[in-house]
Design a protein around this motif. Sequence first.
Motif, short mmCIF file in Angstrom:
data_model
loop_
_atom_site.label_atom_id
_atom_site.label_comp_id
_atom_site.label_asym_id
_atom_site.label_seq_id
_atom_site.Cartn_x
_atom_site.Cartn_y
_atom_site.Cartn_z
N GLU A 19 47.49 60.75 16.70
CA GLU A 19 46.58 61.80 16.26
C GLU A 19 45.30 61.76 17.09
O GLU A 19 44.22 61.42 16.58
N PRO A 20 45.40 62.10 18.38
CA PRO A 20 44.19 62.09 19.20
C PRO A 20 43.21 63.16 18.77
O PRO A 20 43.61 64.22 18.27
N GLY A 29 47.54 69.83 31.13
CA GLY A 29 48.63 70.35 31.94
C GLY A 29 50.00 69.87 31.48
O GLY A 29 50.14 69.03 30.58
N ALA A 30 51.00 70.40 32.14
CA ALA A 30 52.39 70.06 31.84
C ALA A 30 52.71 68.64 32.26
O ALA A 30 52.05 68.06 33.12
N PHE A 31 53.72 68.08 31.63
CA PHE A 31 54.30 66.78 31.98
C PHE A 31 53.30 65.64 31.83
O PHE A 31 53.35 64.65 32.56
N THR A 32 52.39 65.79 30.88
CA THR A 32 51.42 64.74 30.58
C THR A 32 51.93 63.91 29.40
O THR A 32 52.72 64.39 28.58
N VAL A 33 51.45 62.66 29.33
CA VAL A 33 51.69 61.79 28.19
C VAL A 33 50.32 61.48 27.61
O VAL A 33 49.49 60.84 28.27
N ILE A 34 50.06 61.95 26.42
CA ILE A 34 48.79 61.72 25.74
C ILE A 34 49.11 60.84 24.53
O ILE A 34 49.63 61.32 23.52
N ASP A 35 48.82 59.54 24.65
CA ASP A 35 49.17 58.55 23.63
C ASP A 35 47.96 58.27 22.76
O ASP A 35 47.05 57.57 23.17
N GLY A 36 47.96 58.82 21.58
CA GLY A 36 46.88 58.58 20.64
C GLY A 36 47.20 57.52 19.61
O GLY A 36 46.48 57.37 18.63
#
Length: 142
Positions: A19-20, A29-36
């Motif tokens: 839950e960032p 952008g596309a193909f990102t990894v956002i690790d919250g």
Amino acid sequence: MGSSLPDNPFNDHAWIVGEPEIGEGTWIGAFTVIDGSGGLTIGRGCDIASGVHIYTHSSAKRCVSGRRHPDVERHPVRIGDRVFIGANAVINMGVTVGDEAVIGAGAVVTGDVAARTIVAGVPAREVGTVDLSDPERPVLGR
């Protein structure tokens, strides 16, 4: 075949977990990894280019110890306001990036980045500063 990830308002091809907190006007952008999963705050007006990975966890210690250390390490990441993160950059857990900083494409950020600082490389190192004093000059200066 459906995705097990929930829809996100930033990009259909971005993988956002946990839950960032993501500020108003931030573009991802596309193909990102956002690790919250370990705590993530991304400020207002940021641009996060395609292929960026932001991690708030690491399973390295658990893995190499043969699971003698059973827990996945987690440390929060804080990204300030109006930060630009170039394509395919990686930001590791525990890092703080100050306001109006620039992370170069392909950089691997393992330590804190001060406000209005430009970093690049592997590992990321300071290569310049952001200078907004003259509207006729490029944004990036040194």
